[in-house]
Design an enzyme around this catalytic site. Structure first.
Site: not given
Ligand code: ITT
Length: 206
Positions: A25, A81, A166-168
């Protein structure tokens, strides 16, 4: 009218904490905000602690993270989030997207989570899904602004591509033949949920 008044009262002309510990992110947000805000500090640079996400909506969890960052730093803070919402799973993993990948020690394995999603939908006809980001911009006086972005597409399997995070690798945006993980960062930035939200944030606040 209200937006203009708010913008005048809260100028983003100095420091902004990008309140996330997710380096994927951070990379995407910083690339889009570069040159728009003078001093951008990431969650790890600000030594932010991980925040327990006790909310039941993206908005609540984004606010929890942004407000915690304001309290820790005294600076205006932007939290994200986000998650993957699969229609056949009634929006799951949704706000639990990170937690679906976690083992009992908190280590994340997104390939395990992608297998889990596929296992639950492979016998269903509907493989539609969307990524969503809710940004919360929190100010030291308690004011919070929210911005949302989405990208719609389909879950594909097996996972394809090594870019992004992540899920990309299992998400193919509508109108594309590649998953997001098969795209370059710039291509992802043209279409993603997060880039849409950040671009709206720039229009509104920068
Ligand atoms: P922060 O809370 O510190 O921001 P986190 O990874 O825990 O980091 P989230 O709680 O928002 O963030 O979790 C969202 C998850 O959804 C993240 O870990 C990814 O696996 C997935 N995700 C979010 N945006 C994504 C993206 O652009 N591409 C792929 N997966 C994504």
């Amino acid at each position: 009218m209200i937006d203009i008044a708010i913008k005048k009262d809260y100028a983003l002309d100095d420091t902004l904490i990008v309140a996330t510990l997710n380096e994927g992110k951070v990379k995407e947000i910083n690339q889009l905000l570069k040159g728009r805000v003078p001093n951008i500090i990431s969650g790890s640079e600000a030594n932010l602690d991980d925040v327990e996400e006790t909310g039941v909506t993206f908005h609540e969890n984004a606010a929890l993270k942004a407000v915690a960052a304001v309290k820790a730093t005294g600076e205006i803070s932007l939290a994200d989030d986000s998650g993957l919402a699969v229609e056949a799973l009634n929006g799951d993993p949704g706000i639990y997207s990170a937690r679906w990948a976690e083992d009992e020690n908190g280590n994340r394995d997104f390939y395990k989570a992608m297998d889990l999603i596929w296992d639950k939908i492979k016998d269903k006809d509907d493989h539609k899904a969307y990524f969503i980001t809710v940004l919360a911009l929190a100010f030291p006086d308690g004011h919070i602004d929210y911005i949302e972005g989405r990208v719609y597409g389909t879950i594909v399997y097996p996972p394809r591509g090594d870019n992004g995070f992540g899920y990309d690798p299992i998400f193919q945006p509508d109108g594309e033949t590649r998953t997001i993980a098969e795209m370059t960062t710039d291509e992802k930035q043209n279409i993603s949920h997060r880039s849409k939200a950040i671009k709206e944030f720039i229009n509104k606040w920068c």
